[in-house]
Design an enzyme around this catalytic site. Structure first.
Site, PDB file in Angstrom:
ATOM      1  N   PHE A 113      -7.494  -2.111   4.932  1.00  0.00           N
ATOM      2  CA  PHE A 113      -6.892  -3.448   4.926  1.00  0.00           C
ATOM      3  C   PHE A 113      -7.259  -4.117   6.253  1.00  0.00           C
ATOM      4  CE2 PHE A 113      -3.311  -6.439   5.231  1.00  0.00           C
ATOM      5  CZ  PHE A 113      -3.282  -6.936   3.936  1.00  0.00           C
ATOM      6  N   ASP A 184      -2.688   5.568   7.064  1.00  0.00           N
ATOM      7  CA  ASP A 184      -1.863   4.451   6.627  1.00  0.00           C
ATOM      8  C   ASP A 184      -1.457   4.715   5.174  1.00  0.00           C
ATOM      9  OD1 ASP A 184      -0.850   2.032   5.668  1.00  0.00           O
ATOM     10  OD2 ASP A 184      -2.073   0.848   7.053  1.00  0.00           O
ATOM     11  N   TYR A 209       8.109  -2.503   1.915  1.00  0.00           N
ATOM     12  CA  TYR A 209       8.366  -3.601   0.963  1.00  0.00           C
ATOM     13  C   TYR A 209       7.499  -3.497  -0.281  1.00  0.00           C
ATOM     14  CZ  TYR A 209       4.461  -5.327   3.778  1.00  0.00           C
ATOM     15  OH  TYR A 209       3.278  -5.419   4.457  1.00  0.00           O
ATOM     16  N   LYS A 210       6.549  -2.549  -0.310  1.00  0.00           N
ATOM     17  CA  LYS A 210       5.686  -2.396  -1.490  1.00  0.00           C
ATOM     18  C   LYS A 210       6.374  -1.444  -2.480  1.00  0.00           C
ATOM     19  CE  LYS A 210       1.590  -3.725   1.091  1.00  0.00           C
ATOM     20  NZ  LYS A 210       0.546  -3.305   2.018  1.00  0.00           N
ATOM     21  N   ARG A 356      -5.646  -7.434  -9.777  1.00  0.00           N
ATOM     22  CA  ARG A 356      -5.013  -6.174  -9.408  1.00  0.00           C
ATOM     23  C   ARG A 356      -3.644  -6.048 -10.086  1.00  0.00           C
ATOM     24  NH1 ARG A 356      -3.398  -4.823  -3.190  1.00  0.00           N
ATOM     25  NH2 ARG A 356      -1.971  -6.541  -3.592  1.00  0.00           N
TER      26      ARG A 356
HETATM   27  C1  LIG Z   1       0.204  -4.255   3.108  1.00  0.00           C
HETATM   28  C2  LIG Z   1      -0.632  -3.643   4.179  1.00  0.00           C
HETATM   29  C3  LIG Z   1      -0.468  -4.018   5.521  1.00  0.00           C
HETATM   30  C4  LIG Z   1       0.462  -5.137   5.917  1.00  0.00           C
HETATM   31  O1  LIG Z   1       0.824  -5.082   7.259  1.00  0.00           O
HETATM   32  P1  LIG Z   1       2.113  -5.894   7.754  1.00  0.00           P
HETATM   33  O2  LIG Z   1       2.108  -5.766   9.213  1.00  0.00           O
HETATM   34  O3  LIG Z   1       3.309  -5.261   7.096  1.00  0.00           O
HETATM   35  O4  LIG Z   1       1.968  -7.303   7.292  1.00  0.00           O
HETATM   36  C5  LIG Z   1      -1.213  -3.336   6.479  1.00  0.00           C
HETATM   37  N1  LIG Z   1      -2.075  -2.354   6.125  1.00  0.00           N
HETATM   38  C6  LIG Z   1      -2.259  -1.990   4.836  1.00  0.00           C
HETATM   39  C7  LIG Z   1      -3.207  -0.894   4.514  1.00  0.00           C
HETATM   40  C8  LIG Z   1      -1.546  -2.638   3.827  1.00  0.00           C
HETATM   41  O5  LIG Z   1      -1.761  -2.303   2.558  1.00  0.00           O
END
Ligand SMILES: *Cc1c(COP(=O)(O)O)cnc(C)c1O
Length: 397
Positions: A113, A184, A209-210, A356
Site C-alpha cells: 500500500f 503489515d 477499521y477494516k 474489489r
Molecule cells: C488500509 C491500509 C493502510 C492505511 O493506513 P492509515 O494510516 O490507517 O490510513 C496502510 N497500509 C495498508 C497496507 C493498508 O491496507
C-alpha cells in the site's frame, strides 16, 4: 463451530445492501452504539477527567492490544493500540533499522500500500545518506533477501489483488540472512489466521477499521516480538511511552516492553467502539472464518466468471495464496462499481481498473453472495454501467 447467523445478527446492515467492502471499512457492531452512548454519558459526562482512572481509559490500549493479539497469534502483553497504521509503520521500521545498525536497505514490494512506502521514504530521508528503499515485484522478494538488507517490510495480503505472501517462509529466509521483518496485517487481521509467534515475526502492525470492524478512525496496533521488546527504541518517543508519564520527567526513558510504542493520548471513544467489535470476535473461531471465507470467495469467482466473460480475475485462483477478497479487472471498472453500488452491492474500485469485493463471514453468507452475483450479471450483461453519472469520480473511491 462458529454460529455465523448469530454473529451476523450483531451488526447493523442497511436494508437492501450487500456489503462486500468490509475489507475497507467494517460495518457497525450494534452494541457499539450503546457502548459509546454510555461512555459519553456515564464516563465522559459524569466522571470528567476521573474517567482516566475510574473507567479504565488509560488501560484500554494494552487491554485491547491483547484482544487483537489473540487473533494474530501474538504473545500476551506484546501488542498495543494507538495512532494510525501509517504512524505505526514508521515506528516499526525505525526501530527495526536501529536493531540492525550495520545495514541501510529496506526491502519492500510494489504490491504494498503506498502509505507504507511513503512513510519509509520519509523516514529514510530523515536518517540521511546511504539509506535506501528497494521496491521489487512481489514474486522477486525472496531472491532479493540478501545480507545487504536491514529490514524486510511487507504487507502480507495485497490490498488490490488479495495475493498472500508466505509469512513464515519469508521470515525464516530473512532471519537466515540477518534481516529483520516488519509485517503489515491490514488485510490479514480478522481475515485469516495469523501466527506471529509461530512465524517468529519481529514486528507487525495493522489497522482495526477494516476486517476487525472498529469503525472509521479506529486506532492501529503494533506488535514487537518479546525478544526485541526491551531493546527496540521507539523513534516517536511520546510521553505515554515513557516509563513514568506522570513523573513529568524532562528526559525520556522508555517504558517497559511494548508500552514504549504508545505515543500520546489514546482515542477513548474509538477504543470503546472497538471493544464492542471485539465482543463479536469472541464468538468466532478464526479457522472457521477462514474456511467460510474460502467457500464464499470460491462461490463468487465461479458465479461471476460464468456470467461475466468481460471481467478478468485479478486475484489468485488458489485460495491457499489468497486473502479474503476477490478482485476483477475491467476497463470501465469505476463506472461498473458505481452501477453496482446504486443497486445495493457495495464493493470498491482501485485504480487503474480493479473492482474489489471483500468477503467477511461474520456478516456475509452464501445467500448474499448468490444475490450479489445476480446483480453483477445484470449490470454487466445489460451494460447498465454505461451511463454518464457513473463515470464521475468522487474523492474516495
Ligand atoms: C488500509 C491500509 C493502510 C492505511 O493506513 P492509515 O494510516 O490507517 O490510513 C496502510 N497500509 C495498508 C497496507 C493498508 O491496507
Amino acid at each position: 463451530m462458529t454460529d455465523f447467523a448469530a454473529t451476523k445478527a450483531m451488526f447493523h446492515l442497511p436494508e437492501g445492501v450487500i456489503y462486500l467492502d468490509g475489507n475497507s471499512l467494517g460495518p457497525l457492531p450494534l452494541a457499539a452504539r450503546d457502548r459509546i452512548g454510555s461512555a459519553m454519558q456515564d464516563e465522559w459526562g459524569e466522571m470528567l477527567i476521573t474517567g482516566w482512572n475510574k473507567a479504565g481509559w488509560m488501560a484500554k490500549p494494552m487491554a485491547l492490544g491483547d484482544r487483537v493479539g489473540q487473533l494474530i497469534g501474538a504473545e500476551p502483553g506484546h501488542v498495543v493500540m494507538g495512532d494510525t497504521l501509517s504512524i505505526k509503520v514508521y515506528q516499526a521500521v525505525a526501530s527495526a533499522l536501529e536493531l540492525n545498525p550495520a545495514r541501510k536497505v529496506v526491502l519492500s514490494d510494489n504490491g504494498n500500500f503506498p502509505t507504507d512506502l511513503y512513510m519509509v521514504e520519509g523516514l529514510l530521508k530523515s536518517l540521511g545518506d546511504g539509506y535506501e528503499l528497494r521496491v521489487v515485484d512481489p514474486e522477486a522478494v525472496a531472491d532479493n533477501i540478501t545480507e545487504e538488507i536491514a529490514v524486510l517490510m511487507l504487507t502480507e495480503v495485497d490490498y488490490r489483488t488479495g495475493r498472500k505472501h508466505d509469512m513464515k517462509a519469508l521470515t525464516e529466509l530473512s532471519h537466515a540472512n540477518g534481516v529483520l521483518t516488519v509485517w503489515d496485517l491490514a488485510h490479514s487481521a480478522g481475515a485469516l489466521p495469523v501466527d506471529l509467534a509461530g512465524c517468529r515475526a519481529d514486528f507487525a502492525v495493522g489497522c482495526t477499521y477494516k476486517y476487525l470492524n472498529g469503525g472509521p478512525g479506529a486506532p492501529a496496533f503494533i506488535y514487537v516480538a518479546p525478544r526485541h521488546a526491551d531493546a527496540a527504541r521507539p523513534a516517536l518517543s511520546g510521553w505515554l511511552g515513557h516509563d513514568a508519564p506522570f513523573a513529568f520527567d524532562l528526559n525520556y526513558r522508555p517504558g517497559k516492553g511494548i508500552e514504549r510504542m504508545r505515543v500520546g493520548t489514546p482515542p477513548v471513544l474509538q477504543l470503546t467502539a472497538l471493544e464492542a467489535a471485539m465482543d463479536v470476535w469472541d464468538m468466532a473461531d478464526m479457522a472457521d472464518v477462514r474456511a467460510q471465507s474460502i467457500a464464499l470467495c470460491d462461490q463468487f469467482i465461479e458465479g461471476v466468471e460464468a456470467a461475466c466473460p468481460e471481467l478478468t480475475l485479478a486475484s489468485p485462483r488458489d485460495s491457499a495464496v489468497r486473502g479474503s477478497q476477490i478482485s476483477f479487472r475491467f476497463e470501465d471498472g469505476y463506472a461498473a462499481m458505481q452501477a453496482l453500488i446504486a443497486r445495493g452491492v457495495i464493493g470498491d474500485f482501485r485504480a487503474p481498473d480493479i473492482m474489489r469485493f471483500g468477503f467477511t463471514p461474520l456478516y456475509i453468507d452464501q445467500t448474499d453472495v448468490a444475490r450479489a452475483v445476480e446483480i453483477i450479471a445484470d449490470v454487466m450483461q445489460n451494460r447498465l454501467w454505461d451511463r454518464p453519472e457513473y463515470k464521475v469520480r468522487a474523492a474516495v473511491t
